[in-house]
Design a protein around this motif. Structure first.
Motif, PDB file in Angstrom:
ATOM      1  N   ARG A   1     -97.436  86.302 -54.451  1.00  0.00           N
ATOM      2  CA  ARG A   1     -98.843  86.354 -54.815  1.00  0.00           C
ATOM      3  C   ARG A   1     -99.711  86.219 -53.557  1.00  0.00           C
ATOM      4  O   ARG A   1    -100.712  86.909 -53.402  1.00  0.00           O
TER       5      ARG A   1
ATOM      6  N   ASP B   1    -110.459  82.296 -55.943  1.00  0.00           N
ATOM      7  CA  ASP B   1    -109.821  81.580 -57.053  1.00  0.00           C
ATOM      8  C   ASP B   1    -108.312  81.778 -57.062  1.00  0.00           C
ATOM      9  O   ASP B   1    -107.565  80.859 -57.411  1.00  0.00           O
ATOM     10  N   GLU B   2    -107.872  82.967 -56.681  1.00  0.00           N
ATOM     11  CA  GLU B   2    -106.434  83.222 -56.612  1.00  0.00           C
ATOM     12  C   GLU B   2    -105.780  82.338 -55.556  1.00  0.00           C
ATOM     13  O   GLU B   2    -104.702  81.799 -55.760  1.00  0.00           O
TER      14      GLU B   2
ATOM     15  N   VAL C   1    -106.893  79.471 -54.508  1.00  0.00           N
ATOM     16  CA  VAL C   1    -106.918  78.095 -55.006  1.00  0.00           C
ATOM     17  C   VAL C   1    -105.703  77.862 -55.903  1.00  0.00           C
ATOM     18  O   VAL C   1    -105.035  76.831 -55.806  1.00  0.00           O
ATOM     19  N   LYS C   2    -105.379  78.834 -56.747  1.00  0.00           N
ATOM     20  CA  LYS C   2    -104.199  78.720 -57.620  1.00  0.00           C
ATOM     21  C   LYS C   2    -102.913  78.672 -56.800  1.00  0.00           C
ATOM     22  O   LYS C   2    -102.030  77.849 -57.060  1.00  0.00           O
ATOM     23  N   VAL C   3    -102.812  79.553 -55.802  1.00  0.00           N
ATOM     24  CA  VAL C   3    -101.621  79.590 -54.952  1.00  0.00           C
ATOM     25  C   VAL C   3    -101.464  78.262 -54.222  1.00  0.00           C
ATOM     26  O   VAL C   3    -100.363  77.706 -54.136  1.00  0.00           O
ATOM     27  N   GLU C   4    -102.567  77.747 -53.697  1.00  0.00           N
ATOM     28  CA  GLU C   4    -102.512  76.459 -52.986  1.00  0.00           C
ATOM     29  C   GLU C   4    -102.036  75.355 -53.917  1.00  0.00           C
ATOM     30  O   GLU C   4    -101.222  74.514 -53.535  1.00  0.00           O
ATOM     31  N   GLY C   5    -102.497  75.363 -55.146  1.00  0.00           N
ATOM     32  CA  GLY C   5    -102.064  74.357 -56.120  1.00  0.00           C
ATOM     33  C   GLY C   5    -100.585  74.454 -56.430  1.00  0.00           C
ATOM     34  O   GLY C   5     -99.876  73.439 -56.484  1.00  0.00           O
ATOM     35  N   ILE C   6    -100.104  75.670 -56.621  1.00  0.00           N
ATOM     36  CA  ILE C   6     -98.679  75.881 -56.916  1.00  0.00           C
ATOM     37  C   ILE C   6     -97.820  75.442 -55.738  1.00  0.00           C
ATOM     38  O   ILE C   6     -96.836  74.713 -55.912  1.00  0.00           O
TER      39      ILE C   6
END
Length: 88
Positions: free
Chosen positions: A3, A22-23, A25-30
């Motif tokens: 991703r 936002d994508e 931010v999601k990758v960083e969280g995962i």
């Protein structure tokens, strides 16, 4: 990781980096979750070296995403370069 790579390709094709914030931010969280879980994981005997390699790779990807995210703080495009170098 895929991703993250796909999002870097979007940037190269001229998309505004803000469109994909936002994508990231999601990758960083995962990646943060994966890295944290691995830090607390006790590898099976004999697999310690593999565990350390995967942990190191996860950490580099996490650092790379965090470097990229600095763009949103100061709008400095150099963060793309540094993030890409870390990811590679």
């Amino acid at each position: 990781m895929n991703r993250f790579r796909e999002n870097l390709i979007l940037i190269r094709e001229g998309k505004d980096p803000r469109e994909i914030r936002d994508e990231f931010v999601k990758v960083e969280g995962i990646l943060s979750d994966v890295y944290g879980a691995m830090m607390n994981e006790e590898p099976y005997h004999g697999l310690e070296h593999i565990h350390l390699k995967v942990l190191e790779a996860s950490g580099l990807y996490l650092e790379s995403v965090r470097e990229f995210m600095k763009f949103y703080e100061d709008n400095d495009n150099d963060h793309f370069i540094y993030a890409g170098l870390k990811a590679n």
